[in-house]
Write a protein that holds these residues in place. Structure first.
Motif, PDB file in Angstrom:
ATOM      1  N   ASP A 116      53.354 -42.475  24.840  1.00 12.79           N
ATOM      2  CA  ASP A 116      54.081 -43.693  24.487  1.00 12.79           C
ATOM      3  C   ASP A 116      55.446 -43.411  23.846  1.00 12.79           C
ATOM      4  O   ASP A 116      56.190 -44.339  23.567  1.00 12.79           O
ATOM      5  N   PHE A 117      55.715 -42.140  23.584  1.00 13.14           N
ATOM      6  CA  PHE A 117      56.948 -41.768  22.880  1.00 13.14           C
ATOM      7  C   PHE A 117      57.680 -40.659  23.630  1.00 13.14           C
ATOM      8  O   PHE A 117      57.728 -39.512  23.177  1.00 13.14           O
ATOM      9  N   PRO A 118      58.267 -40.987  24.785  1.00  9.30           N
ATOM     10  CA  PRO A 118      58.905 -39.951  25.612  1.00  9.30           C
ATOM     11  C   PRO A 118      60.105 -39.300  24.929  1.00  9.30           C
ATOM     12  O   PRO A 118      60.513 -38.203  25.321  1.00  9.30           O
ATOM     13  N   GLN A 119      60.650 -39.935  23.910  1.00  6.44           N
ATOM     14  CA  GLN A 119      61.810 -39.375  23.217  1.00  6.44           C
ATOM     15  C   GLN A 119      61.438 -38.207  22.280  1.00  6.44           C
ATOM     16  O   GLN A 119      62.313 -37.517  21.784  1.00  6.44           O
ATOM     17  N   ILE A 120      60.148 -37.992  22.065  1.00  7.14           N
ATOM     18  CA  ILE A 120      59.707 -36.915  21.173  1.00  7.14           C
ATOM     19  C   ILE A 120      59.493 -35.639  21.984  1.00  7.14           C
ATOM     20  O   ILE A 120      58.716 -35.621  22.937  1.00  7.14           O
ATOM     21  N   ILE A 121      60.184 -34.576  21.594  1.00 10.69           N
ATOM     22  CA  ILE A 121      59.942 -33.247  22.175  1.00 10.69           C
ATOM     23  C   ILE A 121      58.605 -32.787  21.608  1.00 10.69           C
ATOM     24  O   ILE A 121      58.376 -32.874  20.398  1.00 10.69           O
TER      25      ILE A 121
END
Length: 109
Positions: free
Chosen positions: A47-52
Motif C-alpha cells: 500500500d506504500f509504493p513510495q517506501i524503499i
C-alpha cells in the motif's frame, strides 16, 4: 507482490541516508516468527509504493545487529529522512504497523 530484496549493511546505511522513506526488515535464518511475519509485512508495504524496502539477515551479517541495536528478531524499522520513526520487534501487530506507517506517510504528503 513486491517482495523485500536482500541488502548488505553498507547498502542499508546508504539507503537510509539517501531515501526519504526506507524500511528495513531484520531477520534470522532459522527464525520461524521472522519467516511467518515477512509475507504479512510485504502485504502492508504494498500500500506504500513510495517506501524503499529491504531485508537483512542478522545471522549472515552479525554486525548488523549491533549497528541497528537488535536484541531480538524480527525487527521492523522505518526511517523517515534518515531518522528512525518506527521500531517494532518480535511479535508485531500488523494492523497497528499499517496505521503507524499510514499516519507517517500521510503527514509527508
Amino acid at each position: 507482490m513486491n517482495q523485500l530484496n536482500q541488502t548488505t549493511l553498507e547498502e542499508a546505511r546508504n539507503g537510509i541516508e539517501q531515501n526519504r522513506l526506507y524500511f528495513l526488515y531484520l531477520y534470522g535464518t532459522n527464525c520461524s516468527v521472522c519467516h511467518a511475519l515477512l509475507p504479512q509485512v510485504e502485504e502492508v508495504l504494498e500500500d506504500f509504493p513510495q517506501i524503499i524496502r529491504k531485508k537483512l539477515n542478522v545471522h549472515e551479517i552479525p554486525e548488523a545487529a549491533g549497528a541497528f541495536s537488535v536484541f531480538t528478531i524480527p525487527v521492523l524499522l522505518l526511517y523517515v529522512e534518515g531518522k528512525e520513526s518506527i521500531r517494532e520487534a518480535r511479535f508485531v501487530n500488523i494492523d497497528s504497523l499499517r496505521s503507524s506507517i499510514n499516519r507517517i506517510v500521510s503527514m509527508l504528503d
